[in-house]
Design a protein around this motif. Sequence first.
Motif, PDB file in Angstrom:
ATOM      1  N   SER A  53      62.437  67.942  31.720  1.00 57.10           N
ATOM      2  CA  SER A  53      63.680  67.155  31.937  1.00 57.10           C
ATOM      3  C   SER A  53      64.860  67.494  31.416  1.00 57.10           C
ATOM      4  CB  SER A  53      63.188  65.786  31.660  1.00 57.10           C
ATOM      5  OG  SER A  53      62.221  65.230  32.581  1.00 57.10           O
ATOM      6  N   ILE A  54      64.612  68.162  30.317  1.00 58.93           N
ATOM      7  CA  ILE A  54      65.873  68.657  29.410  1.00 58.93           C
ATOM      8  C   ILE A  54      66.072  70.039  29.173  1.00 58.93           C
ATOM      9  CG2 ILE A  54      66.777  68.023  26.932  1.00 58.93           C
ATOM     10  CD1 ILE A  54      65.586  65.343  27.206  1.00 58.93           C
ATOM     11  N   ALA A  55      65.048  70.747  28.751  1.00 56.12           N
ATOM     12  CA  ALA A  55      65.404  72.040  27.976  1.00 56.12           C
ATOM     13  C   ALA A  55      65.495  72.823  29.232  1.00 56.12           C
ATOM     14  CB  ALA A  55      64.063  72.468  27.367  1.00 56.12           C
ATOM     15  N   TYR A  56      64.654  73.248  30.108  1.00 58.33           N
ATOM     16  CA  TYR A  56      64.671  73.702  31.403  1.00 58.33           C
ATOM     17  C   TYR A  56      66.133  73.659  32.273  1.00 58.33           C
ATOM     18  CZ  TYR A  56      63.459  75.349  36.141  1.00 58.33           C
ATOM     19  OH  TYR A  56      63.654  75.864  37.290  1.00 58.33           O
ATOM     20  N   PRO A  57      66.445  72.586  32.411  1.00 54.71           N
ATOM     21  CA  PRO A  57      67.854  72.179  33.163  1.00 54.71           C
ATOM     22  C   PRO A  57      68.810  72.396  32.150  1.00 54.71           C
ATOM     23  CG  PRO A  57      66.585  69.995  33.014  1.00 54.71           C
ATOM     24  CD  PRO A  57      65.577  70.952  32.534  1.00 54.71           C
ATOM     25  N   ASN A  58      68.493  72.533  30.816  1.00 52.59           N
ATOM     26  CA  ASN A  58      69.871  72.930  30.019  1.00 52.59           C
ATOM     27  C   ASN A  58      70.682  71.716  29.873  1.00 52.59           C
ATOM     28  OD1 ASN A  58      71.019  74.149  28.126  1.00 52.59           O
ATOM     29  ND2 ASN A  58      72.219  75.673  29.327  1.00 52.59           N
ATOM     30  N   LEU A  59      70.361  70.225  29.865  1.00 48.08           N
ATOM     31  CA  LEU A  59      71.054  69.207  29.884  1.00 48.08           C
ATOM     32  C   LEU A  59      71.684  68.774  28.597  1.00 48.08           C
ATOM     33  CD1 LEU A  59      69.057  67.306  32.551  1.00 48.08           C
ATOM     34  CD2 LEU A  59      71.256  68.335  32.818  1.00 48.08           C
ATOM     35  N   ASN A  60      72.629  68.014  28.669  1.00 49.64           N
ATOM     36  CA  ASN A  60      73.593  67.590  27.395  1.00 49.64           C
ATOM     37  C   ASN A  60      72.710  66.362  26.698  1.00 49.64           C
ATOM     38  OD1 ASN A  60      75.446  68.049  25.605  1.00 49.64           O
ATOM     39  ND2 ASN A  60      76.974  67.626  27.214  1.00 49.64           N
ATOM     40  N   VAL A  61      71.511  66.653  26.209  1.00 50.35           N
ATOM     41  CA  VAL A  61      70.637  65.548  25.630  1.00 50.35           C
ATOM     42  C   VAL A  61      70.661  66.075  24.236  1.00 50.35           C
ATOM     43  CG1 VAL A  61      68.633  64.063  25.636  1.00 50.35           C
ATOM     44  CG2 VAL A  61      69.755  64.883  27.757  1.00 50.35           C
ATOM     45  N   LYS A  62      70.889  65.156  23.304  1.00 52.76           N
ATOM     46  CA  LYS A  62      70.653  65.301  21.547  1.00 52.76           C
ATOM     47  C   LYS A  62      69.505  64.404  21.359  1.00 52.76           C
ATOM     48  CE  LYS A  62      74.439  67.074  22.864  1.00 52.76           C
ATOM     49  NZ  LYS A  62      74.637  68.508  23.360  1.00 52.76           N
TER      50      LYS A  62
END
Lengths: 335, 272
Positions: free
Chosen positions: A95-104
């Motif tokens: 949900s975050i790393a593969y789509p390279n999303l702006n989540v900290k």
Amino acid sequence: MFDPPYPTVLKPYGQALLALARERKEIVCLGGDLTRQTETDFFRDLIPERFFNAGMAEANMIGIAGGLARAGHIVFVNTFGVFCTRRCYDQIAMSIAYPNLNVKIVGFMPGLSSPGGPSHQAIEDVALMRALPNMTVVEPADAVEIGQMVSAIADHPGPVYLRLKRGETPVIFGDDHALKLGKAQVLLRKLGGEVTVVAAGMMIPAALAAARTLGEAGVAATVVNSPTIKPLDAETILAAARGARIVVTAENHTIVGGLGSAVAEAIAEAGVSALLCRVGIADRFAESGSREFLFARYGLSTQSIINAAWNALGRTASAPRAPAIETPEGAYAPV
Amino acid sequence: MATQGAHDLDRLRRLATRIRLHAVRMVAIQGFGYLGQALSSAEIFAVLFGAGMVRFQHDRFVLSPGHYVISLYAVAAETGLLDASALASYGKDGSQLEAIGTERTPLLDLVCGSLGQGLSGAIGFAIASHLAGERRHTWAFLSDGEMEEGQVWEGAMFASHHRERMDPLTVVIDANNSQVDGPVTSVTTIEPLAEKWRSFGWRAVEVDGHDVEALSQALASRASGDAPLVVIARTETRGRLRSIPSDADGHFIKLDSQLERALLSELQAQLV
């Protein structure tokens, strides 16, 4: 740079996040039933419309963060390091790393800084996060770096794992300290010495104290602060490692997969001939206890770093002793 | 929402049949693929995308079980969102139309291959729409097997608790009683589904998922009430087609040339 015992401040992350979120309306804050403990009570109280408590449901919280980030938000997800890495690894990957999303993802209580035993001690969180493509992994050393790191990772368009000490945070660096994401920094200018110590986060005070003691015993030592663990600043670390006989890594983490492994990869691939010693948790689970007790028992002390360097150099005399540092209430010193 | 006329319903039934035809042809090229998912969900996709429910590029559409992307490809080809000639590349090496949806999959706001994660992402979209005052509708397509994942229920709890901080969210579940190891009922007990969702604070409607009229009515009721809506569509992986043997593995139907011919002729007869 100050000398130990270091003065401390409270909640530098929470204050920095609040200040940044007031400027940047796209920041949203998620938490998992640990609001005060993750310093996000400021955010909750002053920007309630952009604060969501997901409760004890980390998998769902990570998925929600992904949806928010896809819609254009910068999402800070806050809980203890164990819960935002181990519990929801596939969710972070998909949900975050593969789509390279702006989540900290902000994980508190690194390594043996928690008295809560193995359930609360994030000893392999860096290894887990470092293995994920697209993920940046950072561990600031003090309140000054934490404040600068919050802005730096918000400016970085992609997923970040931020590893943070909880509670009273030391002030090691002066106001002239300038953190740059992706950059390591030589703290003690003794290049050409026999020993290079590479450390991050809570091991920086011990690394500095060990270098000082080694220097007094006639062993010149350099300390490199590497607050960005991935991508590693190989250039700076290699420059400090070349010519040294011994490279010691110091991490409040298992020696498998963390900073020590990252440095090992970098120096081996560059053909640097220095002997490498990894100071850290020796591939085992720990137990409950105070920071002082656990850091000494599990090899995260100033003395552990001194011994590692001293023994690797083949010195036959007994290793110099790290001085005990008198630490008044509210101040911070390495174990 | 206006009740649909007999003409509209017939158009949706024919759309569902054409989704199945496309799916049979796509799977036939490789000899295997996620045919059972297309056969069970054909009416759901026909109603969502053929009856103006999902407003393309305004609403958000989340496909939680990425294996169902075959139905999306088929309905997209029928509604002009995708070039029909691209369907022949389904599941081939290097194709953008992968058999399980990925970040490369066109047309979707979110697709998950690892099950149980779609609802959480949909909640993120519904919060974002609310924060921006955009009034988008968020749709999440789920399957019954993934109800076994705890994350679905974490999401269900969150959405109900925070419903006033989210724009409208509708979940559609393809309840085809199929998962890898066999019927869901043989693996674990997820029923009673409707009662479970209601007890989590949702408005739950249960319909025959092969009945386009019942599906349309259930989905059209999404605007009423303040609770998020879940539509549980009861379906069969054989899609009520006589040609498929009753003992076929619904999760991963093997399609030989004999079965392909039988299915194509049965489906084409429905369009006459």
